[in-house]
Design a protein around this motif. Structure first.
Motif, mmCIF file in Angstrom:
data_model
loop_
_atom_site.group_PDB
_atom_site.id
_atom_site.type_symbol
_atom_site.label_atom_id
_atom_site.label_comp_id
_atom_site.label_asym_id
_atom_site.label_seq_id
_atom_site.Cartn_x
_atom_site.Cartn_y
_atom_site.Cartn_z
ATOM 1 N N PHE A 79 0.838 -1.211 0.000
ATOM 2 C CA PHE A 79 0.000 0.000 0.000
ATOM 3 C C PHE A 79 0.869 1.254 0.000
ATOM 4 O O PHE A 79 0.661 2.163 -0.819
ATOM 5 C CB PHE A 79 -0.921 -0.006 1.222
ATOM 6 C CG PHE A 79 -1.702 1.278 1.375
ATOM 7 C CD1 PHE A 79 -2.907 1.457 0.713
ATOM 8 C CD2 PHE A 79 -1.229 2.313 2.174
ATOM 9 C CE1 PHE A 79 -3.622 2.638 0.840
ATOM 10 C CE2 PHE A 79 -1.934 3.499 2.309
ATOM 11 C CZ PHE A 79 -3.133 3.655 1.633
ATOM 12 N N PHE A 80 1.818 1.322 0.907
ATOM 13 C CA PHE A 80 2.657 2.526 1.008
ATOM 14 C C PHE A 80 3.507 2.708 -0.245
ATOM 15 O O PHE A 80 3.733 3.829 -0.691
ATOM 16 C CB PHE A 80 3.536 2.449 2.261
ATOM 17 C CG PHE A 80 2.803 2.759 3.526
ATOM 18 C CD1 PHE A 80 2.521 4.071 3.879
ATOM 19 C CD2 PHE A 80 2.359 1.744 4.367
ATOM 20 C CE1 PHE A 80 1.833 4.369 5.041
ATOM 21 C CE2 PHE A 80 1.661 2.022 5.530
ATOM 22 C CZ PHE A 80 1.392 3.349 5.871
ATOM 23 N N SER A 81 3.952 1.620 -0.811
ATOM 24 C CA SER A 81 4.738 1.714 -2.044
ATOM 25 C C SER A 81 3.883 2.198 -3.205
ATOM 26 O O SER A 81 4.327 3.027 -4.012
ATOM 27 C CB SER A 81 5.340 0.343 -2.366
ATOM 28 O OG SER A 81 6.028 0.388 -3.590
ATOM 29 N N VAL A 92 -0.852 7.477 11.344
ATOM 30 C CA VAL A 92 -1.827 8.451 11.851
ATOM 31 C C VAL A 92 -2.791 8.789 10.715
ATOM 32 O O VAL A 92 -2.386 9.322 9.678
ATOM 33 C CB VAL A 92 -1.146 9.739 12.356
ATOM 34 C CG1 VAL A 92 -2.207 10.707 12.898
ATOM 35 C CG2 VAL A 92 -0.115 9.405 13.432
ATOM 36 N N LEU A 93 -4.073 8.463 10.932
ATOM 37 C CA LEU A 93 -5.123 8.825 9.982
ATOM 38 C C LEU A 93 -5.854 10.045 10.527
ATOM 39 O O LEU A 93 -6.274 10.034 11.694
ATOM 40 C CB LEU A 93 -6.105 7.675 9.779
ATOM 41 C CG LEU A 93 -5.528 6.324 9.338
ATOM 42 C CD1 LEU A 93 -6.652 5.323 9.123
ATOM 43 C CD2 LEU A 93 -4.691 6.474 8.084
ATOM 44 N N ARG A 94 -6.020 11.073 9.707
ATOM 45 C CA ARG A 94 -6.674 12.300 10.169
ATOM 46 C C ARG A 94 -7.699 12.785 9.157
ATOM 47 O O ARG A 94 -7.444 12.785 7.959
ATOM 48 C CB ARG A 94 -5.638 13.392 10.424
ATOM 49 C CG ARG A 94 -6.255 14.655 11.049
ATOM 50 C CD ARG A 94 -5.201 15.619 11.583
ATOM 51 N NE ARG A 94 -4.686 16.523 10.572
ATOM 52 C CZ ARG A 94 -3.466 16.487 10.052
ATOM 53 N NH1 ARG A 94 -2.619 15.541 10.443
ATOM 54 N NH2 ARG A 94 -3.074 17.340 9.133
ATOM 55 N N ARG A 104 -10.777 17.217 4.383
ATOM 56 C CA ARG A 104 -9.372 16.981 4.042
ATOM 57 C C ARG A 104 -8.919 15.728 4.788
ATOM 58 O O ARG A 104 -9.265 15.529 5.963
ATOM 59 C CB ARG A 104 -8.509 18.180 4.427
ATOM 60 C CG ARG A 104 -8.883 19.478 3.724
ATOM 61 C CD ARG A 104 -8.026 20.630 4.224
ATOM 62 N NE ARG A 104 -6.626 20.461 3.838
ATOM 63 C CZ ARG A 104 -5.608 21.034 4.479
ATOM 64 N NH1 ARG A 104 -5.830 21.781 5.571
ATOM 65 N NH2 ARG A 104 -4.371 20.870 4.061
ATOM 66 N N ASN A 105 -8.156 14.902 4.107
ATOM 67 C CA ASN A 105 -7.768 13.610 4.650
ATOM 68 C C ASN A 105 -6.243 13.484 4.615
ATOM 69 O O ASN A 105 -5.599 13.931 3.657
ATOM 70 C CB ASN A 105 -8.391 12.474 3.829
ATOM 71 C CG ASN A 105 -9.804 12.806 3.379
ATOM 72 O OD1 ASN A 105 -10.662 13.038 4.206
ATOM 73 N ND2 ASN A 105 -10.021 12.845 2.080
ATOM 74 N N PHE A 106 -5.706 12.851 5.635
ATOM 75 C CA PHE A 106 -4.249 12.729 5.715
ATOM 76 C C PHE A 106 -3.864 11.339 6.203
ATOM 77 O O PHE A 106 -4.525 10.755 7.070
ATOM 78 C CB PHE A 106 -3.655 13.765 6.672
ATOM 79 C CG PHE A 106 -3.954 15.194 6.295
ATOM 80 C CD1 PHE A 106 -3.069 15.916 5.489
ATOM 81 C CD2 PHE A 106 -5.118 15.813 6.736
ATOM 82 C CE1 PHE A 106 -3.346 17.220 5.138
ATOM 83 C CE2 PHE A 106 -5.398 17.132 6.392
ATOM 84 C CZ PHE A 106 -4.510 17.837 5.591
ATOM 85 N N GLN A 116 -8.254 6.001 -0.674
ATOM 86 C CA GLN A 116 -7.006 5.543 -0.067
ATOM 87 C C GLN A 116 -7.203 5.242 1.425
ATOM 88 O O GLN A 116 -6.674 4.257 1.945
ATOM 89 C CB GLN A 116 -5.914 6.597 -0.260
ATOM 90 C CG GLN A 116 -5.445 6.731 -1.703
ATOM 91 C CD GLN A 116 -4.552 7.925 -1.932
ATOM 92 O OE1 GLN A 116 -4.542 8.873 -1.142
ATOM 93 N NE2 GLN A 116 -3.798 7.917 -3.009
ATOM 94 N N LEU A 117 -7.975 6.103 2.107
ATOM 95 C CA LEU A 117 -8.275 5.840 3.518
ATOM 96 C C LEU A 117 -8.992 4.497 3.685
ATOM 97 O O LEU A 117 -8.658 3.697 4.565
ATOM 98 C CB LEU A 117 -9.144 6.952 4.095
ATOM 99 C CG LEU A 117 -8.480 8.281 4.472
ATOM 100 C CD1 LEU A 117 -9.497 9.182 5.148
ATOM 101 C CD2 LEU A 117 -7.287 8.070 5.390
#
Length: 551
Positions: A79-81, A92-94, A104-106, A116-117
């Protein structure tokens, strides 16, 4: 696992920070205190949509943050790749929701979109809410259970790749079949038109050139008569023009000594004599080349007639247009041939992909079938444990159409009373039965799914007493390998907690807000006693609660 949840300006929550243990986390509280609001906030960072109606104060933005401690895994690394994100031990999901409703999503402070979340959330949390027991009746859920137990993930990936390739090729084939069918309707006519033009085989500007040649041949005698008369007068008559010019030139030569301009005129007259003689010779050559040829005239007439006939047929006026028309028809005929060749090629490719997909589907089906009996044995034993001694689950696996998920039709059937009549879950199982069955199934597949965190929102609906205690035991056992977070109304389940949070309402600045606190051991006993007997628990209830917590 989820280590901390931060909620700010959400619904009736002004600000909360909740820390979770890696084991069994229980959340209790009175109805309406805000327990489900916590799940709503958690849903937001897991990718659910939101609007500004969730804001407690319109002047401030809503912020939800979830802190997850993770260990490296292939799925997370992939996923991160895939999204070029830094892989860290803490995720950390925000979510931030403005007063205008914009979100806004982070992910680790890097902007992300909702999809993606959601994709990441599936790898971090399994969130089971009160009404999600309906999933049990869903064939997708039932299939996923068998596939998790069968370790079919890699095979399903291979199947999906081949099946998707097969269906993509089939769509292209359908388009080509339609194109071919439409082309074949006009094929014979276009071939006929092309053959006519090909047989005539016109060259560039041929009809226009033939017109000019025919005009010459039809006037050959007149042309020869006129040409011979002209060159005769120029050089062969009794007083030819060329000879007369030579005599005149001699006279001019005699005058050269008297005037300086005479020499230039002499040169010009000499050039004229040469030019006129050359013209006379050219006229004679043309005259000799022009011959009346009746056979040639007939041939030209026939060819021009054929050409004009095709011009009239196709509504054109030049040879160039007829040649362009022939080239266009040739292109159409060639495209039909190309389509046929492409169809043959794609049919071979589709056959290969379909064969591979079928092979993977067969292996997947065998794996599923192998797991059914051990799965049913465990489920039916655990149904006895949770107070459903007469209930039985049955799984049917029948052949179906090939799809991205295989070629099986899977159905979970249920008999609650040893009647021998198994019916689909949605028809015969009560809410409480579904809740217990869901917990049992998830406890069996949790290890296979390798999910670090499972969240149950009031999964204990419709049960009490010994059944609730057994559900608590199952959760406690499950928490040995997974973080469990559960909202419950059952004291028997709450007593199994490693960490017990209590949700309540309080008045702050003349507003009712939701608050939460971590209970000490004594507070836990009091809270469980209240769950047993009411706001003012009896000594017996307190003793019972103390015993439940002690066990």
């Amino acid at each position: 696992m989820l280590t901390k949840l931060h909620i700010q300006n959400y619904a009736i929550i002004e600000q909360l920070d909740i820390k979770f243990s890696p084991d069994l986390n229980i959340i209790t509280g009175e109805t309406g205190a805000g327990k489900s609001i916590l799940m709503g906030a958690l849903n937001l960072i897991l990718g659910e949509r939101a609007d500004n109606s969730v804001l407690q104060q319109d002047s401030k933005k809503c912020i939800i943050e979830g802190f997850f401690q993770v260990t490296k895994s292939k799925q997370l690394s992939n996923f991160f790749s895939a999204y070029d994100l830094d892989e860290e031990n803490e995720i950390v999901l925000r979510r931030e929701i403005s007063a205008a409703g914009k979100s806004r999503n982070f992910i680790n402070d890097t902007p992300a979109n909702l999809s993606q979340l959601k994709e990441l959330a599936v790898l971090l949390v399994d969130l089971h809410q009160q009404f999600d027991t309906a999933d049990l009746s869903n064939e997708i859920f039932q299939r996923n259970v068998l596939d998790a137990l069968s370790n079919n993930a890699a095979l399903l990936l291979d199947l999906s790749q081949n099946y998707n390739a097969f269906t993509t090729i089939k769509k292209e084939l359908d388009r080509l079949y339609l194109l071919q069918a439409n082309a074949r309707k006009e094929l014979d006519y276009n071939q006929f038109l092309f053959n006519e033009l090909e047989e005539l085989n016109l060259q560039e500007d041929e009809l226009e050139n033939l017109d000019a040649e025919l005009n010459l041949l039809n006037n050959a005698e007149n042309i020869k008569q006129q040409l011979s008369g002209i060159y005769y007068d120029l050089k062969d008559s009794e007083q030819p023009v060329v000879q007369q010019l030579k005599i005149m030139l001699q006279k001019v030569n005699a005058l050269q000594q008297y005037h300086p301009d005479i020499e230039m005129l002499q040169q010009r007259m000499n050039s004229a004599i040469i030019e006129i003689k050359d013209v006379a010779d050219e006229l004679e050559r043309i005259d000799n080349s022009v011959t009346y040829d009746a056979e040639r005239i007939s041939i030209i007439n026939d060819r021009i007639t054929s050409g004009y006939k095709l011009q009239k047929k196709h509504g054109v006026t030049t040879t160039k247009e007829l040649i362009e028309l022939k080239d266009g028809l040739e292109g159409k005929l060639r495209s039909v041939l190309n389509v046929t060749e492409n169809i043959e090629k794609l049919e071979n490719e589709a056959g290969v992909k379909e064969k591979k997909a079928i092979e993977f589907a067969k292996i997947i089906s065998v794996n599923r079938g192998r797991e059914i009996d051990p799965f049913l044995e465990k489920v039916n034993n655990m149904l006895l444990q949770v107070g459903m001694p007469n209930a039985r689950l049955k799984v049917t696996l029948n052949p179906g159409m090939l799809s991205i998920n295989g070629s099986d039709v899977i159905e979970f059937l249920f008999d609650a009373n040893k009647s021998g009549r198994f019916e689909p879950l949605r028809k015969v199982a009560s809410g409480g039965e579904l809740s217990r069955l869901m917990l049992i199934i998830k406890s069996l597949v949790a290890q296979k799914l390798q999910l670090p965190t499972l969240i149950f929102d009031e999964i204990d609906t419709g049960i009490s007493g010994e059944a609730a205690r057994q559900v608590g035991i199952i959760m406690k056992t499950l928490s040995a390998g997974h973080q469990i977070i559960s909202i419950t109304h059952q004291p028997q389940i709450a007593a199994k907690a490693d960490t017990h949070h209590f949700v309540y309402k309080e008045i702050k600045d003349d507003k009712i807000v939701t608050a939460i606190r971590l209970l000490s051991n004594d507070e836990r006993i009091t809270t469980i006693a209240q769950m047993l007997s009411g706001e003012k628990p009896t000594a017996a209830a307190l003793e019972n609660a103390r015993e439940m917590v002690g066990n």
